[in-house]
Design a protein around this motif. Sequence first.
Motif, PDB file in Angstrom:
ATOM      1  N   THR A 172       0.831  -1.302   0.018  1.00 57.58           N
ATOM      2  CA  THR A 172       0.007   0.018  -0.069  1.00 57.58           C
ATOM      3  C   THR A 172       0.830   1.252   0.121  1.00 57.58           C
ATOM      4  O   THR A 172       1.972   1.305   0.163  1.00 57.58           O
ATOM      5  N   SER A 173       0.290   2.379  -0.146  1.00 49.94           N
ATOM      6  CA  SER A 173       1.219   3.581  -0.146  1.00 49.94           C
ATOM      7  C   SER A 173       1.642   3.866   0.925  1.00 49.94           C
ATOM      8  O   SER A 173       1.213   3.439   2.097  1.00 49.94           O
ATOM      9  N   GLY A 182      -4.212   5.433   0.427  1.00 45.50           N
ATOM     10  CA  GLY A 182      -4.663   5.925  -0.976  1.00 45.50           C
ATOM     11  C   GLY A 182      -4.598   5.249  -2.031  1.00 45.50           C
ATOM     12  O   GLY A 182      -5.123   5.300  -3.075  1.00 45.50           O
ATOM     13  N   VAL A 183      -3.446   4.066  -2.311  1.00 43.37           N
ATOM     14  CA  VAL A 183      -2.904   3.674  -3.402  1.00 43.37           C
ATOM     15  C   VAL A 183      -2.676   2.199  -2.865  1.00 43.37           C
ATOM     16  O   VAL A 183      -1.986   1.997  -1.831  1.00 43.37           O
ATOM     17  N   TRP A 184      -3.238   1.288  -3.631  1.00 45.68           N
ATOM     18  CA  TRP A 184      -2.598  -0.245  -3.497  1.00 45.68           C
ATOM     19  C   TRP A 184      -1.953  -0.680  -4.867  1.00 45.68           C
ATOM     20  O   TRP A 184      -2.301  -0.358  -5.691  1.00 45.68           O
ATOM     21  N   TYR A 185      -1.119  -1.499  -4.631  1.00 45.65           N
ATOM     22  CA  TYR A 185       0.037  -2.122  -5.466  1.00 45.65           C
ATOM     23  C   TYR A 185      -0.414  -3.852  -5.449  1.00 45.65           C
ATOM     24  O   TYR A 185       0.025  -4.204  -4.507  1.00 45.65           O
ATOM     25  N   THR A 206      -5.906   3.592  -7.446  1.00 41.63           N
ATOM     26  CA  THR A 206      -5.864   4.634  -6.589  1.00 41.63           C
ATOM     27  C   THR A 206      -7.167   4.929  -6.121  1.00 41.63           C
ATOM     28  O   THR A 206      -8.279   4.573  -7.023  1.00 41.63           O
ATOM     29  N   PHE A 207      -7.438   5.219  -4.699  1.00 41.09           N
ATOM     30  CA  PHE A 207      -8.678   5.526  -4.198  1.00 41.09           C
ATOM     31  C   PHE A 207      -8.835   6.994  -3.922  1.00 41.09           C
ATOM     32  O   PHE A 207      -7.872   7.365  -3.676  1.00 41.09           O
ATOM     33  N   VAL A 237     -12.756   3.660  -5.607  1.00 34.71           N
ATOM     34  CA  VAL A 237     -11.728   3.418  -6.771  1.00 34.71           C
ATOM     35  C   VAL A 237     -11.878   4.804  -7.616  1.00 34.71           C
ATOM     36  O   VAL A 237     -12.825   5.169  -8.344  1.00 34.71           O
ATOM     37  N   GLN A 238     -10.527   5.387  -7.796  1.00 33.67           N
ATOM     38  CA  GLN A 238     -10.421   6.496  -8.727  1.00 33.67           C
ATOM     39  C   GLN A 238      -9.849   6.266  -9.813  1.00 33.67           C
ATOM     40  O   GLN A 238     -10.260   6.698 -11.051  1.00 33.67           O
TER      41      GLN A 238
END
Length: 180
Positions: free
Chosen positions: A76-77, A82-85, A110-111, A117-118
Motif C-alpha cells: 500500500t502507499s 490511498g494507493v494499492w499495488y 488509486t482510491f 476506486v479513482q
Amino acid sequence: MDRPSRPVNAPPRRPRASRGTALVLVALLALPGCSFFQAPTIQRGNRITDEQLSEITPGVQTRQDVQAVLGSPTQTSTFGDGVWYYISSKTRQRPGRALSVTDQETVVITFDARGTVQDIKRVGEDQAQAVTMVTRETPTPGNDRTLLQALFGNVGRFGPGSNLQTGGGNAPGGGSGTLR
C-alpha cells in the motif's frame, strides 16, 4: 594358419568410431542447453488478469469490493491508504547467480478520500525507473578490530590474577562452574 601380418614396431590398431558413437557424443554435448537442466519459472505475487480488472469500475467500487475481487494488495502507499499495488513477476534461479526476473507487472489502484476506486493503471517493466543503490556503509559503534585482534584478543585475558574465576567440582555452593 593364415594370420594377418603386421610389422613388429607398428602401433596396435584401434577400432574406428562408428557414426552412432559420434551421434551419441553430439547429443551428450547438446544436453546442457536443453530446458531439462534449467530451473523452473516461478510465479511470484498476485498476477491480476484482464477479467479481474474488468469487474472493477472506477467511481463505483470501494476498497472492500477490490479486496473481494483481487485479494489483499502486495503493497500500500507509504503515507495513508490511498494507493494499492499488486506486484507480480516470473523469476528463475540461475546457478551461482541472483534471481532473474523475466516478466514483472504492477497494477496500481488509486482510491479517493471516501475509499472509492479513482483510477486503475498497469505498469510494466518498460515504465520502471532505475534505482541507484548507495554504496557507503553506516558506521557501527565499538572497536574496529583487525583479524589478528579478533583471533587473539582473549589470549591472557583470563588467568590466575583475573577477577573472573570458574570453579571445578569443589566450588562453594556445591555446583560446578559457578561464577564468584
